[in-house]
Design an enzyme around this catalytic site. Structure first.
Site, short mmCIF file in Angstrom:
data_model
loop_
_atom_site.label_atom_id
_atom_site.label_comp_id
_atom_site.label_asym_id
_atom_site.label_seq_id
_atom_site.Cartn_x
_atom_site.Cartn_y
_atom_site.Cartn_z
N CYS A 140 -6.49 -6.70 -1.42
CA CYS A 140 -6.50 -5.48 -0.61
C CYS A 140 -7.92 -5.03 -0.31
O CYS A 140 -8.20 -4.53 0.78
CB CYS A 140 -5.72 -4.37 -1.32
SG CYS A 140 -3.97 -4.77 -1.49
N THR A 141 -8.83 -5.23 -1.25
CA THR A 141 -10.23 -4.88 -1.02
C THR A 141 -10.83 -5.81 0.02
O THR A 141 -11.52 -5.35 0.95
CB THR A 141 -11.03 -4.93 -2.34
OG1 THR A 141 -10.47 -3.97 -3.24
CG2 THR A 141 -12.49 -4.61 -2.10
#
Length: 167
Positions: free
Chosen positions: A55-56
């Protein structure tokens, strides 16, 4: 699994009008999808969790390509079930220039029919929606978070070419 199959039958599909919704932004204000679509195309991406590896990477690539999205008249909007506090920290640490929305309880995720991985983990799906509120493309991949960005840019390029060509 049967419940997931039933939900996916009602999932938003390419060509559908995007369901409108209202959620809180990371700054505490209210966001309404159809209000933004009056002005811009929208890249609406659902992701599992703030500050996790995939997600980062995905959020940072959306950040890195943000000017390209703006050039194509689009706004990026991320949605997860994380809290507003988590979103604020995620935005601050990674200098994210776009809106993050808190979908506590996953109601909007459910309306869009975003599937769960292994029936447990929230899925990763990106919807590219044009200003007429039509879903132009859907990209679903948990394991390829960076492809969401390149796919969205390709679709937006196509939308812009359509809008600029003489009728």
């Amino acid at each position: 699994m049967l419940l997931e199959a039933l939900i996916n039958e009602d999932a938003v599909k390419e060509g559908d009008i995007a369901p409108d919704f209202e959620l809180q932004r990371q700054d505490g204000g209210l966001f309404r999808l159809h209000d933004l679509l009056k002005e811009k195309n929208v890249v609406l991406y659902f992701y599992p969790k703030d500050s996790t590896s995939g997600c980062t990477k995905q959020a940072c690539e959306f950040r890195n390509q943000y000017e390209v999205f703006k050039e194509y008249g689009a706004e990026v909007v991320g949605v997860s079930s994380d809290s507003l506090q988590s979103h604020k920290k995620f935005e601050r640490v990674h200098h994210l220039p776009f809106t993050l929305l808190s979908d506590k309880g996953g109601q909007i995720r459910s309306i869009y029919g975003v599937p769960r991985k292994l029936g447990v983990f929230p899925g990763r799906v990106t919807y590219i929606i044009d200003k007429s509120k039509r879903v132009r493309a859907i990209y679903n991949s948990m394991s390829k978070p960076l492809e969401h960005i390149s796919t969205a840019i390709e679709v937006l390029r196509s939308i812009n070419e359509e809008q600029q060509s003489p009728q």
